[in-house]
Design a protein around this motif. Structure first.
Motif: not given
Ligand code: SF4
Ligand code: SF4
Length: 347
Positions: A43-46, A149-151, A161-162, A273-275
């Motif tokens: 899982l690629k996370v921040h 996380h889309f922001k 995602a990009i 997957i975008n939140f």
């Protein structure tokens, strides 16, 4: 045209419900798009900067983790080091921040070594980069679940995602290469000498004299952190050089970002997957609490990083806010990273 599956949420949706939603979205895309799963899918996370409170909390990922476990798929959290100073700059202290932020469900791997020294040069032969420095450990996997996380984002306009693919997969040297040439400028007559920028600068590149904040360009790595925290908008990245770049060279930083994203996903079978929740003006690298600018919208899944970001961008706009950064889409489509045409499937 790619499919983007979307499930609406609101600010009252519980973490349990989000776990269930993400698990169901994952099952849906795998079934509908006949996606073959690898035996090991990180899982690629921040992990969120220390002091940030709006990054996506890891308990939201537990539905995905359950799904992978029940299918005997090995997984881990993966991340890279940041280029500016502070705790996420080194492997050991970065892992400590991740654990403090609750990332304890899976093992943690930092993909670019103890201090950013491990990377692979991925050949892309594009306008800005012939090769990109991607964290070497990413090489060991053919498939990632890229959780974004889309922001908003100070330099990129928006982060989804990009950006997760590009800054998120780039080794330190790659991050520096993307930021090169972007140096913020203090607008002296707007500065109230509050010192917030100085505090936020992990490079100790800012001093405050009797007139204003002063940036030492020998030390500044162009991370944009100070721009994000200034309460008076007294620090800008719109410099003469920036304007010349925009007029004559196009949106160089955003194009560089997109080229790195292209390199990171080459030959991979990723699921994105975008939140669209905790939608803040700036990114999760800002080490202070921020307020959401609009209510939570939903969770999206796709196999196309451009389509999923475009769907998020459009949903944000429908909900009353418009992010900058549209240039990411134009260039991403141009170099073949994905498509801005998408089919939104509401579940
Ligand atoms: S945060 Fe802004 S107003 Fe405060 S010292 Fe820095 S530049 Fe000046
Ligand atoms: S952009 Fe601002 S916060 Fe980042 S290194 Fe430069 S002066 Fe420091």
């Amino acid at each position: 045209m790619a499919n983007v599956y979307f499930k609406k949420i609101n600010s009252n949706t519980s973490t349990k419900e989000i776990q269930e939603i993400t698990k169901n979205l994952l099952k849906k895309i795998i079934k509908d798009e006949k996606i073959t799963l690898e035996k090991s899918i990180p899982l690629k996370v921040h992990f969120g900067e220390k002091g940030n409170t709006t990054f996506i909390k890891p308990n939201n990922y537990e539905g995905i983790i359950d799904f992978l476990k029940s299918n005997n798929i090995e997984s881990k959290f993966m991340e890279t080091l940041v280029v500016y100073g502070g705790e996420r700059n080194r492997k050991e202290s970065h892992i400590a921040v991740a654990k403090e932020h609750g990332f304890i469900q899976l093992p943690i791997e930092i993909a670019d070594g103890d201090h950013g020294e491990k990377y692979s040069e991925i050949k892309i032969d594009k306008k800005h980069f012939r090769t990109c420095k991607i964290g070497s450990e990413f090489n060991n996997y053919n498939q990632f679940i890229v959780l974004s996380h889309f922001k908003g984002h100070t330099l990129a306009g928006f982060g989804g995602a990009i950006k997760q693919l590009s800054m998120g997969f780039a080794a330190k040297g790659g991050k520096l290469a993307m930021h090169m040439g972007i140096k913020p400028k203090v607008i002296k007559n707007k500065c109230i000498k509050c010192g917030l920028c100085k505090k936020s600068c992990n490079e100790n590149a800012i001093t405050i004299n009797n007139k204003s904040a002063i940036i030492n360009y020998e030390k500044c790595v162009g991370c944009g952190g100070c721009v994000a925290v200034c309460p008076k908008k007294a620090i800008t990245v719109i410099t003469l050089k920036g304007i010349i770049n925009m007029l004559f060279k196009g949106n160089e930083f955003k194009e560089k970002l997109v080229e790195y994203a292209y390199a990171a996903q080459l030959n991979k079978k990723n699921i994105y997957i975008n939140f669209l929740m905790n939608i803040t003006k700036s990114c999760d690298c800002v080490g202070k609490p921020m307020k959401s600018i609009i209510p939570d919208i939903g969770i999206l899944i796709s196999s196309d990083p451009v389509s999923i970001d475009k769907a998020c961008y459009d949903l944000v706009e429908k909900n009353g806010k418009k992010f900058k950064g549209f240039e990411q889409f134009n260039y991403a489509e141009k170099i073949g990273l994905g498509s801005t045409n998408y089919n939104l499937i509401r579940l």
